[in-house]
Scaffold this motif. Structure first.
Motif, PDB file in Angstrom:
ATOM      1  N   GLU A  45      -2.954  -9.830   6.709  1.00 28.92           N
ATOM      2  CA  GLU A  45      -3.133  -8.694   5.799  1.00 28.92           C
ATOM      3  C   GLU A  45      -2.215  -8.799   4.591  1.00 28.92           C
ATOM      4  OE1 GLU A  45      -3.290  -3.838   5.679  1.00 28.92           O
ATOM      5  OE2 GLU A  45      -2.659  -4.806   7.534  1.00 28.92           O
ATOM      6  N   MET A  46      -0.975  -9.239   4.809  1.00 28.17           N
ATOM      7  CA  MET A  46      -0.035  -9.418   3.703  1.00 28.17           C
ATOM      8  C   MET A  46      -0.610 -10.405   2.690  1.00 28.17           C
ATOM      9  SD  MET A  46       3.956 -10.680   3.750  1.00 28.17           S
ATOM     10  CE  MET A  46       3.640 -12.442   3.876  1.00 28.17           C
ATOM     11  N   PHE A  47      -1.180 -11.503   3.177  1.00 30.16           N
ATOM     12  CA  PHE A  47      -1.780 -12.498   2.288  1.00 30.16           C
ATOM     13  C   PHE A  47      -3.002 -11.920   1.573  1.00 30.16           C
ATOM     14  CE2 PHE A  47      -4.618 -16.016   1.279  1.00 30.16           C
ATOM     15  CZ  PHE A  47      -3.785 -16.787   0.491  1.00 30.16           C
ATOM     16  N   ALA A  48      -3.823 -11.171   2.288  1.00 24.55           N
ATOM     17  CA  ALA A  48      -5.017 -10.573   1.678  1.00 24.55           C
ATOM     18  C   ALA A  48      -4.633  -9.583   0.574  1.00 24.55           C
ATOM     19  CB  ALA A  48      -5.859  -9.869   2.746  1.00 24.55           C
ATOM     20  N   LEU A  49      -3.574  -8.834   0.777  1.00 26.30           N
ATOM     21  CA  LEU A  49      -3.138  -7.839  -0.214  1.00 26.30           C
ATOM     22  C   LEU A  49      -2.466  -8.473  -1.422  1.00 26.30           C
ATOM     23  CD1 LEU A  49      -1.604  -5.121   2.135  1.00 26.30           C
ATOM     24  CD2 LEU A  49      -3.693  -4.896   0.769  1.00 26.30           C
ATOM     25  N   SER A  50      -1.656  -9.507  -1.170  1.00 21.27           N
ATOM     26  CA  SER A  50      -0.802 -10.038  -2.238  1.00 21.27           C
ATOM     27  C   SER A  50      -1.229 -11.396  -2.773  1.00 21.27           C
ATOM     28  CB  SER A  50       0.637 -10.146  -1.720  1.00 21.27           C
ATOM     29  OG  SER A  50       0.716 -11.143  -0.718  1.00 21.27           O
ATOM     30  N   ILE A  64       0.352  -2.421  -4.753  1.00 23.58           N
ATOM     31  CA  ILE A  64       1.023  -3.559  -4.115  1.00 23.58           C
ATOM     32  C   ILE A  64       2.076  -4.174  -5.038  1.00 23.58           C
ATOM     33  CG2 ILE A  64       0.675  -5.823  -3.029  1.00 23.58           C
ATOM     34  CD1 ILE A  64      -0.778  -3.455  -1.619  1.00 23.58           C
ATOM     35  N   LEU A  65       3.232  -4.474  -4.442  1.00 25.40           N
ATOM     36  CA  LEU A  65       4.274  -5.258  -5.111  1.00 25.40           C
ATOM     37  C   LEU A  65       4.654  -6.373  -4.148  1.00 25.40           C
ATOM     38  CD1 LEU A  65       6.298  -5.646  -7.470  1.00 25.40           C
ATOM     39  CD2 LEU A  65       7.892  -4.206  -6.165  1.00 25.40           C
ATOM     40  N   ALA A  66       4.652  -7.621  -4.636  1.00 24.97           N
ATOM     41  CA  ALA A  66       4.916  -8.774  -3.778  1.00 24.97           C
ATOM     42  C   ALA A  66       6.123  -9.564  -4.259  1.00 24.97           C
ATOM     43  CB  ALA A  66       3.685  -9.680  -3.751  1.00 24.97           C
ATOM     44  N   ASP A  67       6.837 -10.138  -3.278  1.00 25.98           N
ATOM     45  CA  ASP A  67       7.932 -11.072  -3.546  1.00 25.98           C
ATOM     46  C   ASP A  67       8.913 -10.490  -4.564  1.00 25.98           C
ATOM     47  OD1 ASP A  67       9.457 -13.395  -3.472  1.00 25.98           O
ATOM     48  OD2 ASP A  67       8.237 -14.399  -4.979  1.00 25.98           O
ATOM     49  N   PHE A  68       9.666  -9.482  -4.149  1.00 20.41           N
ATOM     50  CA  PHE A  68      10.506  -8.718  -5.065  1.00 20.41           C
ATOM     51  C   PHE A  68      11.902  -8.505  -4.496  1.00 20.41           C
ATOM     52  CE2 PHE A  68       8.394  -5.844  -2.184  1.00 20.41           C
ATOM     53  CZ  PHE A  68       9.406  -4.987  -1.791  1.00 20.41           C
ATOM     54  N   GLY A  69      12.803  -8.101  -5.389  1.00 23.66           N
ATOM     55  CA  GLY A  69      14.148  -7.664  -5.023  1.00 23.66           C
ATOM     56  C   GLY A  69      14.289  -6.183  -5.357  1.00 23.66           C
ATOM     57  N   ALA A  70      15.479  -5.653  -5.167  1.00 24.51           N
ATOM     58  CA  ALA A  70      15.716  -4.218  -5.368  1.00 24.51           C
ATOM     59  C   ALA A  70      15.443  -3.771  -6.804  1.00 24.51           C
ATOM     60  CB  ALA A  70      17.133  -3.855  -4.951  1.00 24.51           C
TER      61      ALA A  70
END
Length: 84
Positions: A45-50, A64-70
């Motif tokens: 699901e993570m792959f499908a969303l991002s 959706i926000l992917a591969d992020f920091g604070a």
């Protein structure tokens, strides 16, 4: 902003994932954690969303926000707050 449904896809040894959880916790934001390492369904699901396999990935009411920091999470949350 009061989000209805927040899901955070993580990998247990990911520093950015822990940073995201700390950020959400400090603000009292309720969220569901999904472990993309041990849960194949969550990983798919993570792959499908991002469109990628990097963590963390956050789903806030379908945004959706992917591969992020604070810092990116702060900016993303601010934009969501402004659009609601």
């Amino acid at each position: 902003m009061k989000a209805e449904h927040v899901r955070l896809f993580i990998k247990p040894y990911c520093g950015w994932c822990h940073e995201a959880m700390d950020w959400l916790n400090k603000r009292g934001i309720q969220y569901e954690t999904l472990d993309a390492m041990t849960n194949a369904k969550a990983r798919k699901e993570m792959f499908a969303l991002s469109g990628q396999t990097l963590a963390p990935v956050i789903d806030v009411d379908g945004e959706i926000l992917a591969d992020f920091g604070a810092e990116e999470l702060e900016e993303f949350w601010g934009k969501l707050k402004g659009s609601k």
